[in-house]
Scaffold this motif. Structure first.
Motif, PDB file in Angstrom:
ATOM      1  N   ARG A 271       0.852  -1.188   0.000  1.00 47.99           N
ATOM      2  CA  ARG A 271       0.000   0.000   0.000  1.00 47.99           C
ATOM      3  C   ARG A 271       0.883   1.231   0.000  1.00 47.99           C
ATOM      4  O   ARG A 271       1.791   1.348   0.839  1.00 47.99           O
ATOM      5  CB  ARG A 271      -0.910   0.021   1.213  1.00 47.99           C
ATOM      6  N   ASP A 274       0.153   5.958   3.341  1.00 47.01           N
ATOM      7  CA  ASP A 274      -1.191   6.365   3.764  1.00 47.01           C
ATOM      8  C   ASP A 274      -1.068   7.219   5.025  1.00 47.01           C
ATOM      9  O   ASP A 274      -1.276   6.741   6.130  1.00 47.01           O
ATOM     10  CB  ASP A 274      -2.038   5.106   4.037  1.00 47.01           C
ATOM     11  N   ARG A 297      -5.351  13.144   2.897  1.00 47.13           N
ATOM     12  CA  ARG A 297      -5.019  11.799   3.377  1.00 47.13           C
ATOM     13  C   ARG A 297      -4.689  10.897   2.209  1.00 47.13           C
ATOM     14  O   ARG A 297      -5.197  11.088   1.110  1.00 47.13           O
ATOM     15  CB  ARG A 297      -6.255  11.160   4.012  1.00 47.13           C
ATOM     16  N   GLU A 375     -12.476   2.499   0.134  1.00 52.05           N
ATOM     17  CA  GLU A 375     -12.611   2.983   1.514  1.00 52.05           C
ATOM     18  C   GLU A 375     -13.559   4.160   1.625  1.00 52.05           C
ATOM     19  O   GLU A 375     -13.789   4.660   2.723  1.00 52.05           O
ATOM     20  CB  GLU A 375     -11.250   3.463   2.046  1.00 52.05           C
ATOM     21  N   ASP A 399     -11.935   2.150   7.347  1.00 56.53           N
ATOM     22  CA  ASP A 399     -12.305   3.498   6.912  1.00 56.53           C
ATOM     23  C   ASP A 399     -13.671   3.528   6.247  1.00 56.53           C
ATOM     24  O   ASP A 399     -14.448   4.462   6.465  1.00 56.53           O
ATOM     25  CB  ASP A 399     -11.247   4.055   5.943  1.00 56.53           C
TER      26      ASP A 399
HETATM   27 MG    MG Z   1      -7.776   2.858   5.738  1.00 59.49          MG
END
Ligand code: MG
Ligand code: PEP
Length: 472
Positions: A271, A274, A297, A375, A399
């Motif tokens: 990922r 983040d 974000r 998300e 999320d």
């Molecule tokens: Mg998340």
């Protein structure tokens, strides 16, 4: 899973009789924080709070007005914390937790406790009992001694809970801890822990992939050794958080290469960084935002900080190139490296990342596949467009639940709404799985829900191709 054992109160450090003056305690805590701040950004923030003259003034004023030193500390704590709590800015309001942390340390030092270890000596097999555990507490808890955690405030997707679960430690939130004393035998009931054997056999019986979530190489190796079919979520932000400068392209290349090698040709889902929300990078200016969880974000932050993002994408491509040279056979049916973008709302964000990858290496499509996390409600509602730009989906229910239910995942007062099994969230999951399958791409789930023994049959029925568990 249910466990029981002798209670150990986390707050005990605040209740002892004072053995040190405030000034002496202040000096001790200051020295300790200055040392810890060298390696942990969270403690640098605590040092700043400690050094704010407002804190010392408030305690000294209390003492001058006739309060005992512990009472003056408590009064100062109450007034400063409530000042932060009432600020009309979510980011600053969240700093109240850090203020509480600093006062807790001062209180522990005044009681003569060893504040560097949280003031608590944990005996093997104890049940840690706390009103609330703060992010910085994680570095103070000796998890090896803890059999379970009872906590009054907080949610199952809080930092402490994710770490406890990754170590297989049950943690019960919303517990009534009033009336519990040190040594009382107490029970922790946590359906998210235990039953892993059951979850694994259900996933296997359904013929789906069993992946693991990892935050570092150790977790990754442990999960692969336990028989995972790959890594469904490698949270790369942890490589960026505990340091004071951006990890360079070569440093990242080495880490991602090791991770790919440890997966032995099985999928590694990396990922991309983040941060934002409650995760700050101390070395990148991140202006305070009114609503950080709706702000810069995940992928938004990366697209706004392209130099930093290019280092990560370049490091990932280099690592895949290195591994392809060593093990061409792992790439025969497509690359084992899956790059995953968090917090995507629009197809345009994926296209921008493709452009950057292409500028770094026009052959990028042979080195990695590019997918996204689902998300946000926007991603669910426009899932067909996103599927046409993605090689895979993975649903981040931690999320997705907070955004669908409009309930902050860390706010205990709206925990009754934060339910990943609520029907609006399940509908979002259903829409996502159906859209992925009609577009011919695989869809997994990597939120904590995948490790909930009650949810797994539902997730398998919905048709998820892989479940990525927080531990095996
Ligand atoms: Mg998340
Ligand atoms: C999620 O949101 O479900 C997720 C896996 O990401 P994180 O918990 O790191 O936000």
């Amino acid at each position: 899973m249910k466990v029981s054992g002798p209670a150990k109160l986390w707050e005990k450090k605040r209740s002892g009789a004072a053995v040190r003056s405030f000034d002496e305690s202040y000096g001790l805590v200051h020295a300790e924080l200055a040392r810890q701040a060298e390696t942990e950004p969270v403690f640098a923030a605590h040092l700043e709070i400690l050094e704010d003259p407002m804190l010392q003034d408030a305690v000294h004023d209390g003492i001058a007005s006739g309060l005992s030193e512990p009472a003056a500390l408590e009064a100062a704590r109450g007034s400063i914390v409530s000042m932060f709590d009432s600020i009309d800015d979510e980011y600053l309001r969240a700093r109240a937790d850090d203020v509480r942390d600093v006062f807790a340390r001062l209180g522990a030092a005044m009681c003569g406790d060893d504040t560097s270890s949280g003031g608590i000596l944990l005996t093997k097999g104890c049940i840690l009992v706390a009103d609330e555990l703060l992010p910085s507490d994680t570095s103070l808890i000796d998890f090896a001694s803890v059999a379970g955690i009872l906590c009054h405030r907080g949610s199952t997707t809080s930092h402490v809970c994710i770490i406890a679960h990754s170590k297989g430690i049950p943690m019960q939130m919303g517990a009534d801890i009033s009336g519990i004393h040190d040594g009382d035998i107490v029970e922790v009931d946590d359906p998210l822990v235990g039953g892993i054997g059951d979850i694994v056999s259900r996933i296997r019986a359904a013929g789906r992939k069993l992946y693991i979530n990892a935050g570092n190489l150790d977790d990754l190796c442990e999960g692969m050794a336990a028989g995972a079919d790959g890594v469904g979520l490698f949270r790369t932000e942890f490589l960026f958080l505990r340091r004071d400068s951006i990890p360079g392209r070569d440093e990242q290349r080495a880490i991602y290469r090791d991770a790919l090698l440890a997966c032995g040709g099985k999928p590694l889902t990396l990922r991309t960084l983040d941060v934002g929300g409650d995760k700050q990078l101390p070395y990148v200016p991140m202006p305070a935002e009114e609503n950080p969880f709706l702000g810069l974000r995940g992928i938004r932050f990366c697209l706004a900080n392209l130099d930093l993002f290019r280092l990560q994408l370049g490091g990932a491509l280099d690592a895949a190139g290195d591994v392809r040279r060593m093990h061409a056979e792992w790439f025969a049916d497509g690359s084992p490296l899956r790059l995953m973008l968090p917090m995507v709302c629009r197809a345009d964000e994926i296209r921008q990342v493709k452009d950057i990858l292409c500028s770094l290496d026009p052959d990028y499509g042979n080195l990695l596949s590019l997918g996204i996390m689902i998300e946000t409600p926007a991603a669910v509602l426009d899932v067909e467009s996103l599927a046409s730009e993605s090689a895979f989906f993975s649903v981040g229910t931690n999320d997705l639940t907070q955004y669908v239910m409009a309930a902050d995942r860390g706010n205990g007062s709206v925990a009754y709404l934060y339910d990943p099994m609520a029907s609006p969230v399940l509908k979002a999951l259903d829409i996502t799985v159906k859209a992925a399958h009609s577009a011919g791409i695989p869809v997994g789930i990597c939120g904590e829900l995948a490790s909930d023994v009650r949810a797994v049959p539902v997730l398998l029925d919905l048709g998820f191709d892989s479940l990525s568990l927080s531990r095996l």
